[in-house]
Design an enzyme around this catalytic site. Structure first.
Site, mmCIF file in Angstrom:
data_model
loop_
_atom_site.group_PDB
_atom_site.id
_atom_site.type_symbol
_atom_site.label_atom_id
_atom_site.label_comp_id
_atom_site.label_asym_id
_atom_site.label_seq_id
_atom_site.Cartn_x
_atom_site.Cartn_y
_atom_site.Cartn_z
ATOM 1 N N ASP A 142 3.707 -0.233 1.080
ATOM 2 C CA ASP A 142 3.198 0.542 -0.063
ATOM 3 C C ASP A 142 1.812 1.137 0.188
ATOM 4 O O ASP A 142 0.929 0.517 0.765
ATOM 5 C CB ASP A 142 3.160 -0.301 -1.330
ATOM 6 C CG ASP A 142 2.725 0.547 -2.510
ATOM 7 O OD1 ASP A 142 3.430 1.503 -2.833
ATOM 8 O OD2 ASP A 142 1.639 0.278 -3.056
ATOM 9 N N HIS A 193 7.713 2.736 -1.051
ATOM 10 C CA HIS A 193 6.869 3.770 -1.671
ATOM 11 C C HIS A 193 7.517 5.096 -1.287
ATOM 12 O O HIS A 193 7.262 5.643 -0.214
ATOM 13 C CB HIS A 193 5.442 3.645 -1.120
ATOM 14 C CG HIS A 193 4.510 4.725 -1.569
ATOM 15 N ND1 HIS A 193 3.484 4.508 -2.457
ATOM 16 C CD2 HIS A 193 4.448 6.043 -1.251
ATOM 17 C CE1 HIS A 193 2.825 5.649 -2.661
ATOM 18 N NE2 HIS A 193 3.396 6.587 -1.934
ATOM 19 N N ASP A 208 1.457 -1.488 -10.421
ATOM 20 C CA ASP A 208 0.746 -0.751 -9.363
ATOM 21 C C ASP A 208 -0.763 -0.712 -9.669
ATOM 22 O O ASP A 208 -1.432 0.303 -9.441
ATOM 23 C CB ASP A 208 1.297 0.664 -9.161
ATOM 24 C CG ASP A 208 0.918 1.240 -7.797
ATOM 25 O OD1 ASP A 208 0.275 0.515 -7.001
ATOM 26 O OD2 ASP A 208 1.243 2.403 -7.536
#
Ligand code: DOR
Ligand code: ZN
Ligand code: ZN
Length: 422
Positions: free
Chosen positions: A147, A174, A301
Site C-alpha cells: 500500500d 492499492h 486509511d
C-alpha cells in the site's frame, strides 16, 4: 486489572442489560466482586470494538508524523480495539524481524492491538517478492500489501497470490495503475480537475487493476482484497467477481463515503489523497455497495503527515488524510442516520468482517459471556463540531475539522482495559 461493571447498555440487536468484565473477558455480572469499578452506560449503545484493516502508524521512521503510541491513542478514541499497521514505514515491513518489531511496539506502546501488515515486494519496489513465507510463519502476518504503491507487474502479482494461498493470507491491493496517470497526478480526472489545472487520475486506473487482479485471484485460487475502493466501475467489477465465486473482499474509507472532488477546489492539501476524492456518482455507488455488502468493510486509511509535507503546492504535497477518530461518526452520518444501514450491519462492516478478513480470531466477536472484552460505548445522539487541534494523532491533516458530525464514542474497552473514556 480490577473487575468492571457496565450498567444499562443496549446492544446492537436492541437488548439491554449489564455487562461484567473480568481478566479481559465478558462474565456474568453476578460473578463480579463487590469492588468492581462501575461504568454507567444508561442510554448508550455497546458495540464490539472496531477493527481497522488499514492504518498508517509511521513508526518506525516517521515518528514526527505519528507513533504507535499516538496513532493507537487516536484509534482508541475512535472506538477501535485493533488496527492493521501498513508496511510502508522506514524501514519497510518486509521481513519477519521487522514485522515482529512492529508487533512488539504495539504490545509496548499500544492502546489497541497492533497487527503488522507485511509488504508484498522487497522495499515496496515492485520487483521481487518479500519474505512472504517467513513473515507468515514466524510473525503471524495474515495481510500483505505494498500500500502506497500498486502491485503493478502481473507476474509479481501472480507469484504473490500463489505463494500466499497455502498460508490463507490475503493480498491487499492499492489499485491504482501508475501507467494511466501523468506525473504529479493528484486529483480525480473530471471537469473540476480541468478547471483547477491539476493533473488527474482517471477512475479506470483503479477499476482496470481490480479487474485484472480478480481474474488472477480466481486463477490462483487465492484471497484478494481491494483497498479503499472509490469508483462505480470498481464496484461493478467486485459485484461480478463475487457472483462468480472469486475470493475477493473490499474496503471503503470514511472519506470516500463522505467527501467529493469539489473539496480540492481551494487547493487545500488536506484533501489530497490516493485514490483521490471522487464525484457524486462514485460516492453514491460506494455507499450503495457498502450497504449491500459488495464492499465488505470500512477501513480508515488513516494517513498522518507532518505539516511540512503538506505545506507544498497541491501536486507536490504528500497524499493522505487521518481518519481513526471520526470514522464511526462518518459511517453513522452517511449510512445509519440516512437509513441506508442498521446497527447490526454497521457492526459487521466495522468489526466482525474486518477481523474475519484479517483472520483475527479474538477481535470482532459478539458481546457475550465468555468472549474477549472488546467494546465501544456509543452515544447515538451526541453531535459536535470536529476540532482538528484536539486530535490524539500527531498529525493535523484532518479533513473533518470544522464539520458538524455525530460525536459517538464515550468509552472504549480493549481486552478488559479502559483505553478511552470521555
Ligand atoms: O493517500 C494515501 N496515503 N494513499 C496511500 O495509499 C498511502 C498513504 C500514505 O501512506 O500516506
Ligand atoms: Zn493505498
Ligand atoms: Zn493506505
Amino acid at each position: 486489572m480490577s473487575d468492571l461493571l457496565i450498567t444499562g447498555a443496549r446492544l446492537a440487536d436492541g437488548t439491554t442489560g449489564d455487562l461484567g468484565v473480568r481478566e479481559g473477558v465478558f462474565v456474568d455480572p453476578a460473578d463480579l466482586g463487590g469492588d468492581a469499578e462501575r461504568l454507567d452506560a444508561e442510554g448508550l449503545l455497546a458495540l464490539p470494538g472496531l477493527v481497522d484493516l488499514h492504518t498508517h502508524l509511521r513508526e518506525p521512521g516517521r515518528e514526527d508524523a505519528e507513533t504507535v503510541a499516538t496513532g493507537t491513542r487516536a484509534a482508541a478514541r475512535g472506538g477501535y480495539t485493533a488496527v492493521f499497521a501498513m508496511a510502508n514505514t522506514d524501514p519497510v515491513t518486509d521481513t519477519a524481524e521487522s514485522a515482529a518489531y512492529v508487533a512488539h511496539l504495539g504490545r509496548r506502546d499500544g492502546d489497541c492491538e497492533v497487527v503488522p501488515v507485511g509488504a508484498v515486494s522487497r522495499g515496496l519496489a515492485g520487483e521481487e517478492l518479500a519474505e512472504l513465507g517467513l513473515m507468515a510463519e514466524h510473525a503471524g502476518v495474515t495481510v500483505f500489501s505494498d500500500d502506497g504503491r500498486c502491485v503493478h507487474d502481473p507476474l509479481l502479482m501472480r507469484r504473490a497470490l500463489t505463494y500466499l494461498k497455502p498460508y490463507d493470507a490475503v493480498l491487499a491491493q492499492h489499485a491504482q495503475d501508475p501507467r494511466l496517470a501523468g506525473p504529479g497526478a493528484c486529483c480525480h480526472e473530471s471537469q473540476i480537475q480541468g478547471v483547477l489545472g491539476l493533473p488527474g487520475w482517471p477512475s479506470v486506473a483503479e477499476s482496470a487493476i481490480i479487474a485484472r487482479d480478480v481474474m488472477l485471484a480466481e486463477y490462483c485460487g487465492a484471497r484478494y482484497h481491494a483497498c479503499h475502493v472509490s469508483t462505480a466501475e470498481s464496484v461493478d467489477v467486485l459485484r461480478w467477481a463475487k457472483k462468480r465465486g472469486v475470493q475477493v473482499t473490499a474496503e471503503v474509507t470514511p472519506h470516500h463515503l463522505l467527501l467529493q472532488t469539489e473539496e480540492v477546489a481551494g487547493y487545500d492539501t488536506t484533501y489530497k489523497v490516493n485514490p483521490p476524492l471522487r464525484t457524486r456518482e462514485h460516492v453514491d455507488a460506494v455507499r450503495e455497495a457498502l450497504a449491500d455488502g459488495t464492499i465488505d468493510a470500512v477501513a480508515t486509511d488513516h494517513a498522518p503527515h507532518a505539516q511540512q509535507d503538506k505545506d507544498h503546492p497541491f501536486d507536490v504535497a504528500l497524499p493522505g488524510m487521518i481518519g481513526l477518530e471520526q470514522s464511526l461518526a462518518v459511517v453513522m452520518e452517511v449510512m445509519v442516520n440516512s437509513g441506508r444501514m442498521d446497527w447490526p450491519t454497521l457492526v459487521k462492516r466495522m468489526s466482525a468482517t474486518p477481523a474475519e478478513i484479517g483472520r483475527l480470531r479474538h477481535q470482532g466477536r459478539p458481546i457475550a459471556v465468555g468472549e474477549p472484552a472488546n467494546l465501544v460505548l456509543v452515544d447515538p445522539d451526541a453531535r459536535a463540531v470536529v476540532d482538528a487541534a484536539a486530535s490524539a494523532s500527531k498529525a493535523r491533516n484532518n479533513p473533518y475539522g470544522g464539520r458538524e458530525l455525530p460525536d459517538p464514542v464515550v468509552a472504549t474497552v480493549w481486552a478488559g482495559r479502559r483505553t478511552y473514556q470521555r
